[in-house]
Design a protein around this motif. Structure first.
Motif, PDB file in Angstrom:
ATOM      1  N   THR A  64      28.423   2.480  12.563  1.00 12.07           N
ATOM      2  CA  THR A  64      27.588   2.549  11.445  1.00 12.07           C
ATOM      3  C   THR A  64      27.121   2.173  10.779  1.00 12.07           C
ATOM      4  OG1 THR A  64      29.057   5.136  12.063  1.00 12.07           O
ATOM      5  CG2 THR A  64      27.750   5.335   9.667  1.00 12.07           C
ATOM      6  N   GLU A  65      28.424   1.009   9.506  1.00 14.98           N
ATOM      7  CA  GLU A  65      27.487   0.428   8.337  1.00 14.98           C
ATOM      8  C   GLU A  65      26.883  -0.852   8.630  1.00 14.98           C
ATOM      9  OE1 GLU A  65      31.324  -1.451   7.024  1.00 14.98           O
ATOM     10  OE2 GLU A  65      31.351   0.770   6.042  1.00 14.98           O
TER      11      GLU A  65
ATOM     12  N   HIS B  11      30.863  -2.907   3.120  1.00 17.56           N
ATOM     13  CA  HIS B  11      31.385  -3.727   4.891  1.00 17.56           C
ATOM     14  C   HIS B  11      32.078  -4.442   4.699  1.00 17.56           C
ATOM     15  CE1 HIS B  11      31.205  -3.655   9.340  1.00 17.56           C
ATOM     16  NE2 HIS B  11      30.966  -5.184   9.623  1.00 17.56           N
TER      17      HIS B  11
ATOM     18  N   LEU C 101      25.490  -3.120   0.825  1.00 21.25           N
ATOM     19  CA  LEU C 101      26.186  -2.411   2.561  1.00 21.25           C
ATOM     20  C   LEU C 101      26.901  -3.961   3.065  1.00 21.25           C
ATOM     21  CD1 LEU C 101      22.781  -0.737   3.852  1.00 21.25           C
ATOM     22  CD2 LEU C 101      24.991   0.026   3.017  1.00 21.25           C
TER      23      LEU C 101
ATOM     24  N   LYS D 118      33.302   3.367  12.325  1.00 26.38           N
ATOM     25  CA  LYS D 118      32.990   3.035  10.796  1.00 26.38           C
ATOM     26  C   LYS D 118      32.003   1.669  10.890  1.00 26.38           C
ATOM     27  CE  LYS D 118      33.699   3.468   6.094  1.00 26.38           C
ATOM     28  NZ  LYS D 118      34.671   3.564   4.972  1.00 26.38           N
TER      29      LYS D 118
ATOM     30  N   ALA E 108      19.423  -3.602  -1.401  1.00 28.69           N
ATOM     31  CA  ALA E 108      19.978  -2.116  -0.359  1.00 28.69           C
ATOM     32  C   ALA E 108      21.603  -2.816   0.858  1.00 28.69           C
ATOM     33  CB  ALA E 108      19.314  -1.495   0.564  1.00 28.69           C
TER      34      ALA E 108
ATOM     35  N   GLU F  18      24.247  -0.006  11.031  1.00 30.34           N
ATOM     36  CA  GLU F  18      22.749   0.514  11.982  1.00 30.34           C
ATOM     37  C   GLU F  18      22.874   0.393  10.373  1.00 30.34           C
ATOM     38  OE1 GLU F  18      24.163   4.434  13.767  1.00 30.34           O
ATOM     39  OE2 GLU F  18      24.130   3.209  15.628  1.00 30.34           O
ATOM     40  N   GLU F  19      23.863   1.261   8.794  1.00 25.96           N
ATOM     41  CA  GLU F  19      23.153   0.950   7.653  1.00 25.96           C
ATOM     42  C   GLU F  19      22.036  -0.497   7.290  1.00 25.96           C
ATOM     43  OE1 GLU F  19      25.823   4.512   6.038  1.00 25.96           O
ATOM     44  OE2 GLU F  19      26.445   2.498   5.366  1.00 25.96           O
TER      45      GLU F  19
ATOM     46  N   ARG G  78      19.326  -1.298   9.002  1.00 25.36           N
ATOM     47  CA  ARG G  78      17.840  -0.035   8.655  1.00 25.36           C
ATOM     48  C   ARG G  78      17.736  -0.441   7.232  1.00 25.36           C
ATOM     49  NH1 ARG G  78      21.085   4.639   7.666  1.00 25.36           N
ATOM     50  NH2 ARG G  78      20.965   4.818  10.537  1.00 25.36           N
ATOM     51  N   ALA G  79      17.969  -0.958   6.199  1.00 25.65           N
ATOM     52  CA  ALA G  79      17.842  -1.589   5.224  1.00 25.65           C
ATOM     53  C   ALA G  79      17.266  -2.922   5.932  1.00 25.65           C
ATOM     54  CB  ALA G  79      19.196  -1.992   4.300  1.00 25.65           C
TER      55      ALA G  79
END
Length: 238
Positions: free
Chosen positions: A201-202, A225, A221, A198, A217, A204-205, A208-209
């Motif tokens: 994944t966070e 996190h 995030l 997880k 965003a 990566e998010e 991405r933002a």
């Protein structure tokens, strides 16, 4: 090499070795107290010395190959940093991570990181490239089961964002949390090995933002996190 990674390499190289020959007559060993300090700190951060462990001067002196005097000096430094508590004639108790410490670190991280990530947008190509590199490194460490290494890289990922915010005072404040973050990160990854997926994944998010230039965003995030540690302290892990 970046600050947090210099620290990680330095800690690894500081571990004592009784059988290691001197590589060169021109290379001098660090002072005895520094060697004990590095040995104990690395042991605490990597959970070889877990919370509640009682360390004695004699055991540490033998492990590092020094007299007891530099051991006392090193333990005093570590007590000031809040990693151990000294008990005269008994030894040093490795302090466990408390719920209050978790709450304090999370609150400070949220204040600093959310401010920094907002100032970082639009993110520079250099920052994006560096975060991509760290994310790939953390994925490889997770796949290899290197939880201590993954915790160091996790800390580097966030520290890069904080430094990119451009506030040197906040960056220094954040660096002061380094040891506490590493210790908590390793402990939590061992206690919740499924969390690493997880976390990746966070990350990566967040990346991405930042690529999209979406400051709100990215802030949201980062808040979610970091707040996971508060959930853990309350026993409300998701």
């Amino acid at each position: 090499m970046h600050t947090c990674c210099i620290y990680a390499v330095g800690m690894a190289s500081a571990a004592p070795s009784k059988s290691r020959p001197s590589a060169s007559p021109s290379l001098k060993q660090p002072p005895a107290a520094d060697r004990v300090y590095a040995h104990v700190k690395q042991g605490v951060l990597e959970r070889r010395y877990e919370g509640g462990t009682l360390l004695t001067e004699g055991e540490l002196a033998e492990a590092v190959g020094v007299s007891r005097t530099p051991v006392r000096e090193a333990l005093l430094r570590l007590e000031v940093e809040g990693l151990i508590k000294l008990y005269p004639k008994k030894g040093a108790l490795v302090l466990p991570v408390s719920a209050q410490e978790i709450a304090d670190v999370v609150e400070t991280r949220q204040l600093v990181e959310e401010h920094a990530v907002r100032k970082t947008v639009p993110a520079s190509p250099r920052l994006i490239a560096r975060l991509e590199e760290l994310l790939e490194q953390q994925k490889a460490q997770a796949a290899a089961g290197d939880l201590a290494g993954a915790a160091v890289t996790d800390r580097c990922f966030h520290a890069e964002i904080v430094r990119s915010g451009g506030n040197e005072i906040l960056s220094r404040l954040y660096d002061q949390l380094r040891d506490r973050q590493l210790r908590m990160g390793v402990a939590f990854m061992h206690a919740h090995p499924d969390r690493i997926t997880k976390t990746l994944t966070e990350h990566e998010e967040i990346l991405r933002a930042l690529r999209a230039g979406d400051a709100e965003a990215a802030v949201s995030l980062v808040h979610r996190h970091v707040n996971w540690f508060s959930n853990l302290a309350r026993g409300d892990v998701r």
